[in-house]
Design an enzyme around this catalytic site. Structure first.
Site, short mmCIF file in Angstrom:
data_model
loop_
_atom_site.label_atom_id
_atom_site.label_comp_id
_atom_site.label_asym_id
_atom_site.label_seq_id
_atom_site.Cartn_x
_atom_site.Cartn_y
_atom_site.Cartn_z
N CYS A 93 101.08 82.54 63.54
CA CYS A 93 101.15 83.26 62.27
C CYS A 93 100.14 82.61 61.33
O CYS A 93 100.27 81.42 61.00
CB CYS A 93 102.56 83.19 61.68
N GLY A 94 99.13 83.38 60.94
CA GLY A 94 98.05 82.84 60.11
C GLY A 94 98.50 82.55 58.69
O GLY A 94 98.30 81.45 58.17
N HIS A 95 99.16 83.55 58.06
CA HIS A 95 99.60 83.31 56.68
C HIS A 95 100.64 82.20 56.68
O HIS A 95 100.70 81.37 55.77
CB HIS A 95 100.14 84.60 56.03
N HIS A 141 102.04 94.76 66.73
CA HIS A 141 101.51 94.90 65.37
C HIS A 141 100.50 96.06 65.38
O HIS A 141 99.71 96.18 66.32
CB HIS A 141 100.75 93.66 64.92
N CYS A 162 96.97 89.23 56.83
CA CYS A 162 97.43 88.89 58.18
C CYS A 162 96.38 88.03 58.92
O CYS A 162 95.33 88.54 59.33
CB CYS A 162 97.75 90.15 59.00
N GLY A 163 96.73 86.77 59.08
CA GLY A 163 95.78 85.84 59.71
C GLY A 163 95.50 86.17 61.17
O GLY A 163 94.34 86.15 61.62
O1 PYC Z 1 99.39 86.14 59.05
O2 PYC Z 1 99.30 86.13 61.24
C1 PYC Z 1 99.83 86.45 60.18
C2 PYC Z 1 101.07 87.24 60.23
C3 PYC Z 1 101.69 87.74 61.33
C4 PYC Z 1 102.82 88.41 60.88
C5 PYC Z 1 102.86 88.32 59.52
N1 PYC Z 1 101.78 87.60 59.14
#
Ligand code: PYC
Length: 312
Positions: free
Chosen positions: A90-92, A205, A235-236
């Site tokens: 999960c990036g964020h 996703h 979304c990272g």
């Molecule tokens: O930032 O990768 C992300 C992420 C995945 C689901 C919610 N945020």
């Protein structure tokens, strides 16, 4: 009355919340993070629900359980989860994790390795508070897949991995505004069902792209997460998947900056470095900011009928 206590720290990254479990989570033992994630899912899934689902959390909340890393050179291991399941990366959430570790006085500026179930990543806390995440290898698995979506018609997108699986759609005829979020949610959910039914069960996703509104941004997105909530951040892992597609199409040069705007107007900047041109694998680096906005103790009272969250 039996009350267990879970110490949590909440943050948001570009509007998307992360709830770090600093202590009080289940003991998953040692071993590879994939095995510990599986144990969490099999034996302790009620903790996931208690931490992120209503009445303590919401569909948007992403949880992150900190665990001892296998590799002692890593600052921590982490298992991310949401309202319905577990995330690879999960990036964020990683940006939120780094800011949280700094808040706890556990790290200073510099590079920090973190173990996740899908690989080890390196996050950098910059002196100005920004965080960069050098993500797991990312790539496009399939270009221009057309699926027939009931009630919509044919939709074409790319299937790509950025730490989670994405279906990325450029041409969709939708207006990417917050006011349109309910319609976009229904639209993406239908696409996901069709993509899953038509040979890509792993995709959880869906990411739509459109023109940006933020000055200097290259693109705006709407990202639907596995449990139907939309990502408030860009979304990272979704931006990593996007960078892999841009690299594969020769639309972005190695080291050049891509500014990805979210549906609420927050931005991440991204770059990539080629790992292997033959397989299309890149290392994406995503940069953003997060803010700690709460610190609390969750009380698990075994007399509370909704102690373990409302589960769908
Ligand atoms: O930032 O990768 C992300 C992420 C995945 C689901 C919610 N945020």
């Amino acid at each position: 009355m039996n009350k267990s206590r879970i110490h949590i720290i909440d943050s948001h990254t570009g509007g998307e919340p992360t709830r770090i479990v600093a202590s009080g989570g289940p003991d998953l033992g040692r071993g590879p993070l994939t095995a510990r994630r599986d144990r969490l899912q099999r034996q302790f899934d009620h903790y996931r629900s208690a931490i992120v689902n209503e009445p303590r959390g919401s569909d948007v909340m992403v949880g992150a359980l900190l665990v001892e890393p296998e590799d002692a050179s890593c600052v921590t291991g982490v298992i991310f989860f949401n309202n319905v399941d577990y995330l690879g990366m999960c990036g964020h959430g990683t940006i939120g994790l780094i800011v949280t570790l700094a808040h706890l006085g556990k790290i200073k500026s510099g590079d920090h390795k973190i173990e996740t179930p899908v690989g080890t990543i390196t996050a950098t806390l910059h002196p100005n508070g920004e965080v960069s995440v050098a993500n797991v290898p990312s790539w496009r698995a399939k270009k221009a897949v057309t699926v027939n979506v009931p009630g919509i018609g044919p939709v074409t997108g790319d299937v790509a991995w950025g730490g989670n699986w994405f279906f990325l759609v450029e041409k969709h005829g939708q207006e990417l505004t917050l006011a349109n979020a309910d319609k976009l949610t229904d639209f993406c959910w239908r696409i996901r069902q069709a993509v899953n039914a038509q040979g890509f069960p792993e995709v959880d996703h869906v990411e739509l792209f459109g023109p940006p509104a933020a000055p200097g941004a290259n693109s705006r997105n709407f990202v639907q997460c596995p449990g139907k909530a939309y990502d408030r951040s860009p979304c990272g892992t979704g931006t990593s998947a996007k960078l892999a597609c841009l690299a594969a199409d020769g639309k972005l040069a190695e080291g050049a900056t891509w500014i990805q705007e979210s549906i609420i107007g927050s931005t991440f900047s991204g770059k990539f470095r080629w790992l292997d041109r033959a397989t299309g694998k890149v290392e994406p680096v995503i940069t953003g900011t997060a803010f700690v906005n709460a610190e609390a103790i969750l009380l698990l009272n075994d007399q509370d009928p909704f102690c373990w969250g409302i589960r769908s």
